[in-house]
Design a protein around this motif. Structure first.
Motif, short mmCIF file in Angstrom:
data_model
loop_
_atom_site.label_atom_id
_atom_site.label_comp_id
_atom_site.label_asym_id
_atom_site.label_seq_id
_atom_site.Cartn_x
_atom_site.Cartn_y
_atom_site.Cartn_z
N LYS A 10 64.38 22.80 74.76
CA LYS A 10 64.94 21.65 75.47
C LYS A 10 64.03 21.22 76.61
N GLY A 11 63.47 22.19 77.31
CA GLY A 11 62.61 21.89 78.45
C GLY A 11 61.24 21.38 78.10
N THR A 12 60.82 21.57 76.86
CA THR A 12 59.47 21.18 76.47
C THR A 12 59.42 20.11 75.37
N LEU A 13 60.57 19.78 74.81
CA LEU A 13 60.59 18.88 73.65
C LEU A 13 59.99 17.51 73.94
N GLU A 14 60.21 16.98 75.14
CA GLU A 14 59.63 15.68 75.46
C GLU A 14 58.11 15.73 75.32
N GLY A 15 57.48 16.73 75.91
CA GLY A 15 56.03 16.86 75.81
C GLY A 15 55.57 17.08 74.38
N ILE A 16 56.34 17.84 73.62
CA ILE A 16 56.00 18.10 72.23
C ILE A 16 56.03 16.79 71.42
N VAL A 17 57.07 15.99 71.62
CA VAL A 17 57.18 14.72 70.90
C VAL A 17 56.06 13.77 71.34
N LEU A 18 55.76 13.73 72.63
CA LEU A 18 54.65 12.88 73.09
C LEU A 18 53.34 13.33 72.45
N ALA A 81 50.23 3.75 77.73
CA ALA A 81 49.52 4.35 78.86
C ALA A 81 50.44 5.23 79.70
N THR A 82 51.67 4.81 79.91
CA THR A 82 52.62 5.62 80.68
C THR A 82 52.90 6.94 79.96
N GLY A 83 53.09 6.87 78.65
CA GLY A 83 53.33 8.06 77.85
C GLY A 83 52.13 8.98 77.84
N ARG A 84 50.92 8.42 77.77
CA ARG A 84 49.72 9.24 77.79
C ARG A 84 49.59 9.97 79.13
N ALA A 85 49.90 9.27 80.22
CA ALA A 85 49.86 9.91 81.54
C ALA A 85 50.88 11.04 81.63
N GLN A 86 52.07 10.81 81.08
CA GLN A 86 53.11 11.84 81.07
C GLN A 86 52.67 13.03 80.23
N LEU A 87 52.02 12.77 79.09
CA LEU A 87 51.54 13.85 78.24
C LEU A 87 50.46 14.66 78.95
N GLU A 88 49.55 13.99 79.65
CA GLU A 88 48.52 14.71 80.41
C GLU A 88 49.17 15.61 81.46
N PHE A 90 52.18 16.88 81.28
CA PHE A 90 52.81 17.96 80.51
C PHE A 90 51.79 19.05 80.21
N TRP A 91 50.59 18.66 79.74
CA TRP A 91 49.58 19.67 79.39
C TRP A 91 49.11 20.42 80.63
N ARG A 92 48.97 19.74 81.77
CA ARG A 92 48.59 20.43 83.01
C ARG A 92 49.66 21.46 83.40
N THR A 93 50.90 21.04 83.34
CA THR A 93 52.01 21.93 83.68
C THR A 93 52.08 23.09 82.71
N TRP A 94 51.92 22.78 81.42
CA TRP A 94 51.96 23.82 80.40
C TRP A 94 50.86 24.85 80.64
N SER A 95 49.66 24.40 80.93
CA SER A 95 48.54 25.32 81.18
C SER A 95 48.83 26.21 82.38
N PHE A 96 49.33 25.61 83.46
CA PHE A 96 49.68 26.37 84.66
C PHE A 96 50.70 27.46 84.33
N LEU A 97 51.79 27.06 83.67
CA LEU A 97 52.86 28.01 83.35
C LEU A 97 52.40 29.08 82.37
N SER A 98 51.69 28.68 81.32
CA SER A 98 51.28 29.67 80.31
C SER A 98 50.29 30.68 80.90
N GLU A 99 49.43 30.25 81.81
CA GLU A 99 48.52 31.20 82.46
C GLU A 99 49.31 32.21 83.29
N ARG A 100 50.27 31.73 84.06
CA ARG A 100 51.06 32.62 84.92
C ARG A 100 51.93 33.56 84.08
N ILE A 101 52.54 33.03 83.05
CA ILE A 101 53.39 33.86 82.19
C ILE A 101 52.54 34.89 81.45
N GLY A 102 51.36 34.48 81.00
CA GLY A 102 50.44 35.42 80.35
C GLY A 102 50.05 36.56 81.28
#
Length: 116
Positions: A10-18, A81-88, A90-102
């Motif tokens: 639920k928390g990541t589906l928006e980024g996944i769909v984008l 363009a708005t969706g691409r910015a949101q996706l970027e 999402f990927w920054r946030t995902w990288s931050f979280l996955s590094e910390r969780i790892g």
């Protein structure tokens, strides 16, 4: 899918769909089918359609009605363009979280091995 998986999705589906829409425009069922092909087998179409309404309302996608061979026209969504910015973001946030969780996982494994 377990409850924890459902909640995380639920928390990541928006980024996944984008991310799916970043490769090519698609309509709702097509997005669901692509996600199922990627292993999201328990994903319900209604969840994806509700998300598409939200991202359309938030101006992240452009929508084109395309005639369908059977039934009403299909709404084809494409990332703007708005969706691409949101996706970027999402990927920054995902990288931050996955590094910390790892790191937490590695630290936990090292701690657990030290106890044995």
């Amino acid at each position: 899918m377990g409850n924890q998986m459902t909640e995380m999705l639920k928390g990541t589906l928006e980024g996944i769909v984008l991310a799916v829409l970043s490769t090519q425009p698609a309509y709702g069922y097509e997005i669901t089918a692509r996600l199922r092909d990627q292993g999201f087998s328990d994903l319900v179409e209604g969840t994806v359609y509700a998300l598409l309404v939200r991202i359309e309302q938030r101006g992240m996608v452009d929508v084109e009605k395309v005639p369908s061979e059977k039934g009403p026209p299909r709404k084809v969504y494409s990332l703007n363009a708005t969706g691409r910015a949101q996706l970027e973001e999402f990927w920054r946030t995902w990288s931050f979280l996955s590094e910390r969780i790892g790191k937490l996982q590695t630290d936990n494994a090292a701690h657990t091995e030290g106890e044995n």
